[in-house]
Every structure is written in C-alpha cells, then in structure tokens.
Scaffold this active site. Structure first.
Site, short mmCIF file in Angstrom:
data_model
loop_
_atom_site.label_atom_id
_atom_site.label_comp_id
_atom_site.label_asym_id
_atom_site.label_seq_id
_atom_site.Cartn_x
_atom_site.Cartn_y
_atom_site.Cartn_z
CD1 TRP A 115 -2.80 -1.45 0.41
CD2 TRP A 115 -2.48 -1.91 2.00
NE1 TRP A 115 -2.88 -3.06 0.58
CE2 TRP A 115 -3.40 -2.74 2.14
CE3 TRP A 115 -1.67 -1.96 3.67
CZ2 TRP A 115 -3.66 -3.71 3.06
CZ3 TRP A 115 -2.08 -3.04 5.11
CH2 TRP A 115 -2.94 -3.90 3.99
CB VAL A 118 2.43 0.30 5.29
CG1 VAL A 118 3.79 -0.62 5.19
CG2 VAL A 118 1.03 1.38 6.16
CB CYS A 119 4.73 -1.76 0.86
SG CYS A 119 3.64 -2.99 2.38
CB VAL A 120 4.31 3.52 -1.87
CG1 VAL A 120 5.15 4.39 -2.75
CG2 VAL A 120 4.52 2.46 -2.66
N PRO A 123 10.41 2.26 2.13
CG PRO A 123 9.85 1.46 0.39
CD PRO A 123 9.20 1.32 1.88
#
Length: 214
Positions: A115, A118-120, A123
């Site tokens: 998502w 979160v995951c974008v 990082p």
C-alpha cells in the site's frame, strides 16, 4: 526546499531503475483509493514500458506464502526473473533489494507498490534520506483509503519525492517520438494499457488504411 526542475531533473531510461513492491492479492483486496483493476492495469503498463526502455526492474513481495504471489500481469513481463520475497515491511531495509538496485548503477529510483502509505512510503522516505533521486508512481500504487493514499503522497513530497503517473513516466523516458526503437514497443503498451488513447490510436490507423471513396 530544493526544487526539482530543469532538463536534467527529467527521467532518463539509462539512469532509471524500477522497484515494484507487493502487488499481491492480500494487499489488492483492501485497496480503496483506486479501482483495483485500474491499479493492475497501470502497473502492468509501467512494467511493460520499463522493459521496452531497458529499465532494470526489481520485483519484490512480502511473505508471499500468505499474501499471495505477485500479479501474473507483472511476472509475465519478466519470465523467469527472481521475485525477492521479504519479511521486512520496509523494502529498503532488505539488503537484497538495496544491493540489486545498487548493482544496476542507476541513480533515478522509481517506486510503485501496495500500500502507498506503508510499503511505498517507508522505502521512499528512507531512500530519499540516503540521497537517492526517488520518483513514486502514484497510479500504479494504492492505499486502503483515498485519505491514506493522499496523505502518503503528501508525506513523500514533503520528504523530497517526485510523484508521477505511469504514462507520464513512459512519456518522459521516450521524450522524442523520433526514437523509433522505443516508440514502436511503447505504442504497443499504450494500445494495451492506456485506455482511450490506445483505442484512438487504433482508430487512427484504421482511418489511415481506409480508402477514400471516389
């Protein structure tokens, strides 16, 4: 603030590396910022554009045994390529991913994933802090709500990220339609994934090949 402007700030295929993060069934099931099929379509278009331009693409999932395999619309573009399966939520904390990116020698890091919040975001923000030139592809990403997606984008912009949509990325890589070696495969991608633009192109070709009544 350091403004991102000037010709040198635009994306160049020879300097770009793409990381596609967690485009998996579990995450897609709770994407509510976009129509889910649109995210799949846009990500496939982005992946195919990267391949057309020779942009190295890193594929990664998180605990695929539970969350599901990467969408076949992506892996079919890169048959046989290893998908890095992580336990880290933050992709940039997994040294295998970072090492794979660094091995390309590219400096323009392009990220899309599920998502967004979160995951974008994690990082992207970490990589920005380490000096990377980061672009986030917003329409090949998605969040659990419109608010979550938009707040994540605002957060990443504040950290220095560049944000674009997938077709804008492809156009920036192309830059000049006289570059036939990439214009031809990019046109195929547009036909497959750019909706009305692709259909209009096919219609244009039909008209050009239709004899004028005499």
């Amino acid at each position: 603030m350091t403004f991102r402007n000037g010709l040198a700030s635009l994306l160049r295929p020879e300097d770009s590396v793409l990381v596609l993060i967690d485009h998996q069934p579990y995450q897609l099931a709770n994407v509510n910022s976009h129509e889910p099929q649109m995210v799949v379509n846009n990500t496939a278009g982005l992946a195919k554009a990267a391949k057309a331009f020779g942009v190295p693409t890193i594929l990664t999932t998180v605990i695929a045994a539970r969350g599901g395999l990467l969408f076949p619309q992506i892996t079919d573009v890169f048959p046989g390529q290893e998908v890095i399966d992580r336990t880290f939520i933050n992709t940039w904390e997994d040294p295998r991913v970072v090492d794979a990116v660094k091995a390309t020698g590219r400096k323009q890091l392009i990220i899309a994933g599920l998502w967004t919040e979160v995951c974008v975001a994690m990082p992207a923000i970490q990589a920005l802090g380490e000096g990377w030139d980061v672009t986030v592809v917003t329409d090949a990403s998605g969040g659990v709500s419109v608010e979550a997606h938009q707040v994540a984008i605002q957060r990443m912009i504040a950290a220095g990220a560049n944000v674009m949509t997938w077709l804008a990325v492809a156009a920036e890589w192309q830059r000049d339609w006289a570059r036939i070696d990439t214009a031809v495969p990019l046109t195929d991608v547009i036909v497959q994934h750019a909706g009305g633009s692709g259909i209009a192109y096919l219609w244009e070709q039909q008209l050009l090949n239709t004899p004028v009544p005499t």
